[in-house]
Design a protein around this motif. Structure first.
Motif, PDB file in Angstrom:
ATOM      1  N   UNK A  82       0.887  -1.357   0.128  1.00 27.17           N
ATOM      2  CA  UNK A  82       0.214   0.030   0.080  1.00 27.17           C
ATOM      3  C   UNK A  82       1.263   1.663   0.678  1.00 27.17           C
ATOM      4  N   UNK A  83       0.900   2.498  -1.311  1.00 26.26           N
ATOM      5  CA  UNK A  83       1.681   2.869  -1.410  1.00 26.26           C
ATOM      6  C   UNK A  83       0.721   4.518  -0.805  1.00 26.26           C
ATOM      7  N   UNK A  84       1.684   5.252  -0.243  1.00 27.21           N
ATOM      8  CA  UNK A  84       1.295   6.749   0.152  1.00 27.21           C
ATOM      9  C   UNK A  84       1.667   7.875  -1.118  1.00 27.21           C
ATOM     10  N   UNK A  85       0.719   8.727  -1.306  1.00 24.31           N
ATOM     11  CA  UNK A  85       1.305   9.949  -2.394  1.00 24.31           C
ATOM     12  C   UNK A  85       0.827  10.994  -1.723  1.00 24.31           C
ATOM     13  N   UNK A  86       2.317  11.160  -0.871  1.00 19.93           N
ATOM     14  CA  UNK A  86       2.222  12.304  -0.588  1.00 19.93           C
ATOM     15  C   UNK A  86       1.674  13.962  -1.350  1.00 19.93           C
ATOM     16  N   UNK A  87       2.009  13.606  -2.554  1.00 21.90           N
ATOM     17  CA  UNK A  87       1.338  15.236  -2.819  1.00 21.90           C
ATOM     18  C   UNK A  87      -0.286  14.697  -3.415  1.00 21.90           C
ATOM     19  N   UNK A  88      -0.957  13.756  -2.932  1.00 28.28           N
ATOM     20  CA  UNK A  88      -1.942  13.927  -3.345  1.00 28.28           C
ATOM     21  C   UNK A  88      -2.641  13.990  -1.729  1.00 28.28           C
ATOM     22  N   UNK A 113       1.451  12.165   7.643  1.00 28.05           N
ATOM     23  CA  UNK A 113       1.570   9.772   7.607  1.00 28.05           C
ATOM     24  C   UNK A 113       2.780   9.218   7.187  1.00 28.05           C
ATOM     25  N   UNK A 114       3.324   8.667   7.675  1.00 24.93           N
ATOM     26  CA  UNK A 114       4.425   8.213   7.042  1.00 24.93           C
ATOM     27  C   UNK A 114       4.206   6.025   7.674  1.00 24.93           C
ATOM     28  N   UNK A 115       4.692   5.514   6.437  1.00 29.07           N
ATOM     29  CA  UNK A 115       4.198   3.909   7.141  1.00 29.07           C
ATOM     30  C   UNK A 115       5.003   3.447   5.701  1.00 29.07           C
ATOM     31  N   UNK A 116       5.282   1.651   6.358  1.00 27.36           N
ATOM     32  CA  UNK A 116       6.165   1.051   5.276  1.00 27.36           C
ATOM     33  C   UNK A 116       5.518   0.711   4.080  1.00 27.36           C
ATOM     34  N   UNK A 117       7.085   0.547   3.487  1.00 26.78           N
ATOM     35  CA  UNK A 117       6.940   1.198   2.061  1.00 26.78           C
ATOM     36  C   UNK A 117       7.525  -0.368   1.458  1.00 26.78           C
ATOM     37  N   UNK A 118       7.822  -1.936   2.448  1.00 29.97           N
ATOM     38  CA  UNK A 118       8.496  -2.671   2.249  1.00 29.97           C
ATOM     39  C   UNK A 118      10.611  -2.356   1.679  1.00 29.97           C
ATOM     40  N   UNK A 119      10.760  -1.199   1.267  1.00 28.81           N
ATOM     41  CA  UNK A 119      11.552  -1.038   0.693  1.00 28.81           C
ATOM     42  C   UNK A 119      12.165  -1.854   0.067  1.00 28.81           C
ATOM     43  N   UNK A 120      11.260  -1.523  -1.218  1.00 34.66           N
ATOM     44  CA  UNK A 120      11.836  -2.199  -2.842  1.00 34.66           C
ATOM     45  C   UNK A 120      11.866  -3.944  -2.099  1.00 34.66           C
TER      46      UNK A 120
END
Length: 448
Positions: A82-88, A113-120
């Motif tokens: 689940x990715x977070x788009x900081x611009x939106x 907000x901050x959340x895990x992105x699994x570090x690619x």
């Protein structure tokens, strides 16, 4: 069958609350040690010695995504993240209220907000954990690669609850495929795989039921016939430890010495489980069985297990390996090599197979028992390729655990005293030392 995703597992019993995962996450994402910038948080109760983890679970149907009014959160269909788009993002923080796992939180310093992105798909927190409390589980890759292949084992088997042998048979045939002739000598596997119920076989491949004494020789004859008519068909044996290390050893040894083209799988549940839990040649020291009872005179088996994988190495087989269903990615890789090796000679895989019924432990602990035995170095995972001439470890726990962590899970070891536990620990250490002598491309003298 859909798609599976990799995930980060948390083993609370291994966590000591050191916080290195938190610091490393903050450093990777924000070039600072400030834990406020971390995507992972650990709650540690020093009095109770208890740890809790706050981390995005990358949910299948994420509530945070549904709650976001700006569409700033999107679940990627390929990676599952689940990715977070900081611009939106409009910083309403409704997502933090919707998440039941505290996996997405507000950074108090930035207000975002901050959340895990699994570090690619290469999580920094997992690599930073010194106690392996975090584990990056990649079993989804196997599901995605092989999940759509046909299951060659029919439903409705008569196997015991939590039977590890059924897992082995299903996964093995799914990988090797239908162009296979299967032999299942007398034992648990034959009862649920070949003979089946009411005279109906349980496999969708050709399968026969040899004697305990001639499994390998019958497969050798079948392979030679197929060679004569020009068909490349895999010969596959599912033998128990009794039919492999004891009663059937003479035909197995002869077939190995002749370099017969087959894959021989020994499903080692450490005893004759099908006929009343008697001891076999691979039953470990200290084990309770119906023929190694526990009482005033005896405290289980008094002899060590026969080292079948090393014996097969000394036969000069094309390929020899050990395996466990707790490490399926390792097993599938070894199956690939076994299929290729069987075109030239014998491939032998010795599979550690905990038996809830005969070993006296709950079926729900099956995979935990299998994993713990590997972590305790009681079941080292390695492979031998004749062309290379050495043994190579395919998995080595960075921090192996004491053997009693495994022994306490298994009912057949419940009677052990400290002297016996110490003996088993020393034996495990000696076995690893012995295997290390065969590594680093040292020559192994064989008859092959």
């Amino acid at each position: 069958m859909g798609i599976g995703y990799n995930t980060i597992a948390f083993h609370a019993d291994k966590c000591d609350g050191c916080g290195k995962c938190v610091t490393e996450c903050a450093r990777v994402h924000s070039q600072t040690d400030n834990p406020a910038h971390s995507r992972i948080h650990v709650a540690w109760d020093d009095k109770a010695k208890w740890a809790g983890l706050a981390l995005c679970r990358q949910c299948g149907e994420p509530d945070c995504v549904s709650a976001c009014p700006a569409g700033a959160l999107v679940k990627d269909a390929y990676s599952g993240v689940v990715f977070w788009d900081e611009n939106r993002c409009v910083d309403c923080h409704l997502c933090t209220l919707a998440c039941g796992y505290a996996g997405i939180v507000c950074n108090p310093e930035t207000g975002r907000v901050v959340k895990c992105d699994m570090c690619n798909q290469d999580p920094a927190c997992v690599k930073a954990c010194p106690r392996e409390a975090l584990e990056f589980k990649k079993g989804a890759q196997l599901f995605n690669q092989w999940g759509d292949l046909e299951d060659l084992v029919v439903p409705g088997l008569s196997s015991c609850l939590g039977c590890n042998s059924e897992l082995v048979v299903r996964h093995t045939l799914r990988r090797i495929g239908p162009d296979t002739v299967v032999a299942t000598p007398p034992g648990c596997v034959a009862g649920v795989g070949a003979v089946g119920v009411n005279g109906i076989t349980s496999l969708k491949t050709p399968v026969f039921h040899p004697l305990l004494t001639n499994t390998a020789s019958m497969l050798a004859g079948a392979r030679r016939y197929y060679n004569r008519i020009g068909r490349d068909v895999t010969m596959l044996a599912f033998g128990g430890d009794g039919g492999t290390a004891d009663v059937g050893f003479q035909s197995l040894s002869g077939a190995a010495e002749r370099g017969e083209q087959m894959i021989y799988l020994c499903i080692d549940n450490e005893g004759y489980m099908n006929t009343g839990v008697q001891r076999s040649g691979t039953t470990p020291y200290g084990s309770w069985t119906s023929t190694t009872p526990v009482g005033k005179a005896l405290k289980g088996k008094t002899r060590d297990a026969k080292p079948m994988p090393l014996i097969m190495v000394m036969h000069g087989c094309e390929y020899v390996a050990t395996a466990s269903t707790a490490y399926m990615d390792d097993y599938y890789a070894k199956l690939d090599k076994a299929v290729k090796a069987a075109k030239h000679g014998m491939a032998y895989i010795h599979i550690f197979s905990p038996c809830p019924t005969g070993w006296r432990f709950p079926p729900k602990l099956l995979i935990e028992a299998a994993r713990t035995a590997v972590q305790a170095n009681l079941v080292p995972l390695w492979e031998y390729e004749h062309a290379k001439g050495d043994i190579e470890f395919t998995y080595s726990p960075e921090h192996h655990i004491p053997v009693d962590e495994y022994l306490k899970l298994i009912g057949k070891y419940r009677h052990l005293d400290q002297e016996q536990v110490d003996y088993i620990q020393k034996k495990a250490d000696r076995n690893i030392a012995q295997l290390n002598k065969f590594t680093l491309h040292q020559e192994i003298t064989t008859g092959g």
